[in-house]
Structures are given as C-alpha cells and as structure tokens.
Scaffold this motif. Structure first.
Motif, PDB file in Angstrom:
ATOM      1  N   LEU A  45      19.021 -16.609 104.554  1.00 61.57           N
ATOM      2  CA  LEU A  45      18.563 -17.944 104.162  1.00 61.57           C
ATOM      3  C   LEU A  45      17.666 -17.890 102.927  1.00 61.57           C
ATOM      4  O   LEU A  45      17.772 -18.739 102.034  1.00 61.57           O
ATOM      5  CB  LEU A  45      17.858 -18.635 105.328  1.00 61.57           C
ATOM      6  CG  LEU A  45      17.483 -20.096 105.119  1.00 61.57           C
ATOM      7  CD1 LEU A  45      18.648 -20.939 104.615  1.00 61.57           C
ATOM      8  CD2 LEU A  45      16.915 -20.673 106.411  1.00 61.57           C
ATOM      9  N   ILE A  46      16.789 -16.894 102.834  1.00 63.91           N
ATOM     10  CA  ILE A  46      15.963 -16.738 101.628  1.00 63.91           C
ATOM     11  C   ILE A  46      16.867 -16.549 100.416  1.00 63.91           C
ATOM     12  O   ILE A  46      16.701 -17.207  99.391  1.00 63.91           O
ATOM     13  CB  ILE A  46      14.977 -15.561 101.767  1.00 63.91           C
ATOM     14  CG1 ILE A  46      13.887 -15.879 102.796  1.00 63.91           C
ATOM     15  CG2 ILE A  46      14.349 -15.214 100.410  1.00 63.91           C
ATOM     16  CD1 ILE A  46      13.066 -14.664 103.231  1.00 63.91           C
ATOM     17  N   ALA A  47      17.831 -15.644 100.533  1.00 68.40           N
ATOM     18  CA  ALA A  47      18.734 -15.369  99.406  1.00 68.40           C
ATOM     19  C   ALA A  47      19.535 -16.609  99.032  1.00 68.40           C
ATOM     20  O   ALA A  47      19.666 -16.938  97.842  1.00 68.40           O
ATOM     21  CB  ALA A  47      19.657 -14.204  99.749  1.00 68.40           C
ATOM     22  N   ALA A  48      20.067 -17.315 100.012  1.00 66.76           N
ATOM     23  CA  ALA A  48      20.852 -18.518  99.738  1.00 66.76           C
ATOM     24  C   ALA A  48      19.974 -19.599  99.102  1.00 66.76           C
ATOM     25  O   ALA A  48      20.375 -20.246  98.125  1.00 66.76           O
ATOM     26  CB  ALA A  48      21.495 -19.037 101.022  1.00 66.76           C
ATOM     27  N   ALA A  49      18.773 -19.786  99.643  1.00 64.50           N
ATOM     28  CA  ALA A  49      17.861 -20.799  99.094  1.00 64.50           C
ATOM     29  C   ALA A  49      17.485 -20.463  97.658  1.00 64.50           C
ATOM     30  O   ALA A  49      17.459 -21.352  96.791  1.00 64.50           O
ATOM     31  CB  ALA A  49      16.613 -20.913  99.968  1.00 64.50           C
ATOM     32  N   PHE A  50      17.241 -19.191  97.377  1.00 62.00           N
ATOM     33  CA  PHE A  50      16.844 -18.843  96.021  1.00 62.00           C
ATOM     34  C   PHE A  50      18.008 -18.901  95.045  1.00 62.00           C
ATOM     35  O   PHE A  50      17.798 -19.177  93.861  1.00 62.00           O
ATOM     36  CB  PHE A  50      16.036 -17.543  95.978  1.00 62.00           C
ATOM     37  CG  PHE A  50      14.600 -17.873  96.244  1.00 62.00           C
ATOM     38  CD1 PHE A  50      13.759 -18.194  95.202  1.00 62.00           C
ATOM     39  CD2 PHE A  50      14.129 -17.989  97.532  1.00 62.00           C
ATOM     40  CE1 PHE A  50      12.452 -18.604  95.442  1.00 62.00           C
ATOM     41  CE2 PHE A  50      12.832 -18.390  97.795  1.00 62.00           C
ATOM     42  CZ  PHE A  50      11.979 -18.694  96.735  1.00 62.00           C
ATOM     43  N   CYS A  51      19.216 -18.712  95.513  1.00 61.04           N
ATOM     44  CA  CYS A  51      20.358 -18.972  94.637  1.00 61.04           C
ATOM     45  C   CYS A  51      20.351 -20.445  94.236  1.00 61.04           C
ATOM     46  O   CYS A  51      20.564 -20.782  93.063  1.00 61.04           O
ATOM     47  CB  CYS A  51      21.670 -18.588  95.324  1.00 61.04           C
ATOM     48  SG  CYS A  51      21.936 -16.803  95.411  1.00 61.04           S
ATOM     49  N   MET A  52      20.068 -21.331  95.181  1.00 57.78           N
ATOM     50  CA  MET A  52      19.985 -22.758  94.872  1.00 57.78           C
ATOM     51  C   MET A  52      18.820 -23.041  93.923  1.00 57.78           C
ATOM     52  O   MET A  52      18.999 -23.714  92.898  1.00 57.78           O
ATOM     53  CB  MET A  52      19.804 -23.588  96.144  1.00 57.78           C
ATOM     54  CG  MET A  52      19.619 -25.075  95.858  1.00 57.78           C
ATOM     55  SD  MET A  52      19.077 -26.063  97.261  1.00 57.78           S
ATOM     56  CE  MET A  52      17.428 -25.457  97.537  1.00 57.78           C
TER      57      MET A  52
END
Length: 186
Positions: free
Chosen positions: A137-144
C-alpha cells in the motif's frame, strides 16, 4: 513551472493541497496511517519504502522529501537512504527490509509484478502479513503521489535545507499535525 495556475508558490504536493484543500485531509490521513500509525516497522523504515519507490519513479520532490524524513528517523541517517537508493543489494539493511523493499520495487513496476516468490521471501525473512500489506500500500500510494506531483509539474525546491527542516516537523508532529499547523498559520 506548473502545468496549471496554482493559488500558491508552495512546492510539490503542498502547492497542490493548497489548490484543492479538500484533498489535503484525506490524502494526509492515508499517509499518516501508513507512515506514522502503529506498526511493527519503524516510522523510518516506512519512510524508507516511500523514498525508495519515489526514487524508482524519479520523482525528485517526493524522493527528496521522504529521503529526508527517513533519514531523520533512522539511526543510520541519510547514509543508509543513499545506499538503498544507489544499490539496494549492497545496502546494509536487514533481510526482512530488503525483501520488503523488493516488494515495493515490484509494485512500482506494476502490481502484478509482486509474485508469490517475493512474498515468500519476505515471510521467510520474518515479515508479517500486515508488513507485506503495508509495503504494497505504501508503494502503491507513493506511485500515485509521485504521478500527482510530477504530472502537474510542481515547483521543486533546490535547497536541501527545505527538506531537512520539514523532516524535523514531520518526525515530531506527523503529517496531520503538520497539516493542522499549516492550516492554522495560513
């Protein structure tokens, strides 16, 4: 120069939050939960994941900010953040942290790049399901966030002290605390 006319000259995501303040609270709430909330990974480790993914995405604002935030909260400071950024395989992190960063890197390339082997390696290194979940979730959120900041060509502070000074406030007050302070003082 930003692609749209902002109502502030604040850099990065801060300028975007001023432009659309109704987005600031929910997005900061997500970051607060992921990076500052209770968990078995330290706040510095979670910031390191955010910085690592932002570095892979070549988002200079988010990488610079979260690298400073991680450095402020990790005993090894910026030296470790730089090592992870420059050469994860040679960086002096635990096997668990390396496995989680590998998962974060896979998410950055695409969600389906997270394989059973990566998850099994993380579990084998001692990562819990919550730590694996939060890493994804951290990785996905930071991609956003990276795409949000770069997609609108936000202003990028060149002075490293900007990030270092903000890191002290984030470490002391978290994201919602800093947002609240900025709202009161505006």
């Amino acid at each position: 120069m930003p692609h749209i006319t902002l109502n502030t000259n604040e850099p990065g995501i801060r300028g975007l939050f001023r432009f659309r303040p109704e987005t600031a609270l929910p997005l900061n709430g997500l970051v607060e939960a992921l990076l500052c909330g209770p968990g078995t990974l330290t706040r510095g480790e979670r910031e390191l994941i955010a910085a690592y993914v932002s570095g892979l995405n070549e988002c200079r604002y988010c990488y610079s900010a979260h690298a400073a935030y991680a450095a402020e909260q990790l005993p090894e400071g910026m030296a470790l953040v730089d090592q992870v950024h420059d050469n994860l395989d040679g960086a002096p992190v635990s096997a668990k942290m390396r496995a989680l960063l590998d998962i974060g890197g896979a998410v950055q390339r695409g969600g389906k790049q997270v394989t059973e082997d990566l998850v099994a390696a993380a579990r084998s290194a001692g990562a819990t399901d919550v730590e694996i979940h939060d890493t994804v979730l951290i990785a996905a959120a930071f991609c956003m966030f990276n795409r949000y900041v770069d997609g609108l060509a936000t202003v990028l502070p060149e002075d490293p002290d900007f990030y270092t000074n903000r890191a002290k406030h984030i470490a002391a007050h978290g994201y919602l605390g800093v947002l609240q302070q900025e709202t009161i003082h505006k």
